[in-house]
Design an enzyme around this catalytic site. Structure first.
Site, short mmCIF file in Angstrom:
data_model
loop_
_atom_site.label_atom_id
_atom_site.label_comp_id
_atom_site.label_asym_id
_atom_site.label_seq_id
_atom_site.Cartn_x
_atom_site.Cartn_y
_atom_site.Cartn_z
CB CYS A 1 39.67 46.25 46.75
SG CYS A 1 38.52 47.11 45.69
CB CYS B 1 43.37 43.60 41.60
SG CYS B 1 43.99 45.23 41.96
CB CYS C 1 37.58 45.66 39.91
SG CYS C 1 38.73 46.82 39.16
CB CYS D 1 56.10 44.41 30.37
SG CYS D 1 55.67 44.63 28.65
#
Ligand code: SAH
Length: 454
Positions: free
Chosen positions: A71, A80, A77, A408
């Site tokens: 990307c 990620c 960003c 998580c």
């Protein structure tokens, strides 16, 4: 060393947040976008007492683990963190993260390195995205993603971990806004209309949901907007969510259905789930199935057990377990999620599941101490902060054969299994699952049984 100094660093390690770590005379600097094994040129940004942060200026010698991010927005960003690492290396990083947390925080010094279940194709896996809308310096309406640690929107309608349908949906909305001069919401002034667009896709069914989150109740020329969105195959649900508060919380409490159904349907394994705009639903359906199958495998049900599913959300794990259990009880604190869970029970014609609204740490002690309800197997899937002490104590008191912890956050998982260790339960198996390729988060499933019984 001081701020703005330029340094050359050998990146020796990775932080749990995915930054590369290099040292100058033993002093650790965290460098975002640097990969273990790189030699980099970096500029010191901030110094604390025992460590600091530096900005990656140039990769002088690339690590063998380094790849070209797919990307073009990967560095700016906030989504990620690991795109500059090969997928193999990402999986190693995550297995090590879980292993280190369980050994260091959980005290499981003998534990073997857990296996991790990765994806064959670690792209385009997300079934949900929430795109913020705003206005750029030239006054054009833009949508995309927030830059890391900020609310600056990076214009981008094409996210490579999201579905391909995101792009045409966003472009239709952008051109409609231009045509009718509809303003995007402005966080500073609290003015403007469109705040976010939520897009969800049922991977198994192809159904699409679009929800416009508005600082108001009406979107101009909505009939035309709907007609345009309906040109896309799979469009199933179009709604408006009203959020007139000056807040970072994305959705408000009122959702108005504009076209189609109020929910989309998806399946995991053989179970069908109806998902409304505000319900929690795992974002990576392929990996979710692997995660739930692992939980089911560790639960090792024979068919007549009483099973508790704590922190059950819309009942996804409960329904998965119900296929193999005698009776399943789910506990969840959000009432809307339990409403979805009950609907999903009916949708699947399952009779052996009952749900309770409330906190796990309150419902479980009450059901056990007052009503004497027992448990053969307990499954927990808490939020990041992990389980409450009262929940852990009651779980141990109930003396189940097995406890399956889904988590998580392996750091809080490690803390919880350590506590369960003091309460008489030992970790027997651990498996990690990569639900968020290109990002740093990782899911873990652990099986515990009573200490001393191998
Ligand atoms: N097992 C579900 C949801 C996991 S997310 C799934 O796989 O889809 C964790 C859930 O715990 C959320 O739905 C959250 O609302 C709920 N929760 C948070 N604190 C809780 C508490 N103290 N007691 C019960 N549920 C809680």
């Amino acid at each position: 060393m001081k701020k703005d100094d330029l340094v050359i660093l050998n990146i020796e390690d990775m932080s749990t947040e995915g930054e590369g770590i290099g040292k100058v005379d033993g002093f650790a600097l965290f460098v975002k976008d640097a990969v273990q094994g790189d030699v980099v040129h970096a500029k010191v940004l901030k110094l604390r007492k025992n460590y600091g942060y530096a900005r990656l200026m140039e990769v002088l010698e690339p690590s063998p683990l380094r790849v070209e991010p797919r990307c073009p927005h990967a560095r700016r960003c906030g989504g990620c963190q690991l795109q500059a690492m090969s997928y193999e290396a990402q999986l190693d990083f995550k297995a090590d993260k879980v292993w280190n947390n369980l050994r260091r925080i959980g005290g499981l010094t003998e534990l073997e390195r857990p296996q991790i279940m990765g994806m064959e194709d670690p792209w385009r896996y997300r079934n949900k995205a929430q795109f913020p809308f705003g206005t750029d310096r030239e006054g054009r309406i833009v949508t995309g993603f927030y830059a890391a640690r900020s609310h600056t929107i990076i214009p981008c309608t094409e996210c490579l971990i999201g579905v391909e349908e995101n792009r045409p949906i966003l472009e239709k909305i952008l051109s409609h806004m231009e045509k009718y001069s509809i303003p995007a919401y402005d966080e500073q002034s609290g003015e403007g209309l469109l705040r976010h667009v939520l897009i969800r896709k049922g991977f198994a069914t192809g159904e699409l949901m679009v929800c416009l989150i508005l600082n108001g109740r009406r979107f101009p020329a909505m009939g035309e907007m709907v007609a345009s969105l309906c040109e896309l195959p799979g469009m199933t649900s179009i709604s408006v969510n009203v959020n007139m508060q000056n807040t970072n919380v994305i959705m408000g409490s009122e959702t108005i259905l504009v076209w189609g159904q109020a929910y989309i349907t998806d399946t995991i394994g053989d179970i069908r789930y109806q998902i409304s705009p505000r319900s929690f639903y795992q974002v990576n359906p392929l990996q979710t199935e692997k995660l739930y199958r692992t939980a089911l495998e560790f639960a090792d049900l024979k068919g007549n057990e009483t099973v508790w599913d704590l922190y059950c959300g819309i009942g996804t794990i409960s329904l998965f377990l119900a296929q193999k259990a005698g009776q399943v009880y789910g506990v969840e604190v959000v009432p809307e999620a339990i409403a979805d869970a009950r609907r999903n029970v009916a949708l699947n014609g399952i009779g052996n599941v009952e749900f309770f609204v409330g906190k796990a740490e309150e419902v479980l002690p009450e059901k056990y101490e007052r009503e004497g309800i027992h448990a053969d197997v307990i499954v927990v899937d808490p939020p990041r902060k992990g389980c409450d002490e009262a929940a852990l104590e009651t779980m141990a008191k109930m003396q189940p054969e097995r406890i399956v912890c889904v988590s998580c956050d392996s750091a809080t998982l490690a803390r919880d299994v350590k506590r369960l260790g003091e309460l008489g339960y030992e970790v027997r198996r651990v498996r990690a699952c990569d639900m968020f390729p290109q990002g740093v988060a990782v899911e873990t499933v652990a099986l515990l049984t009573k200490s001393g019984e191998a």
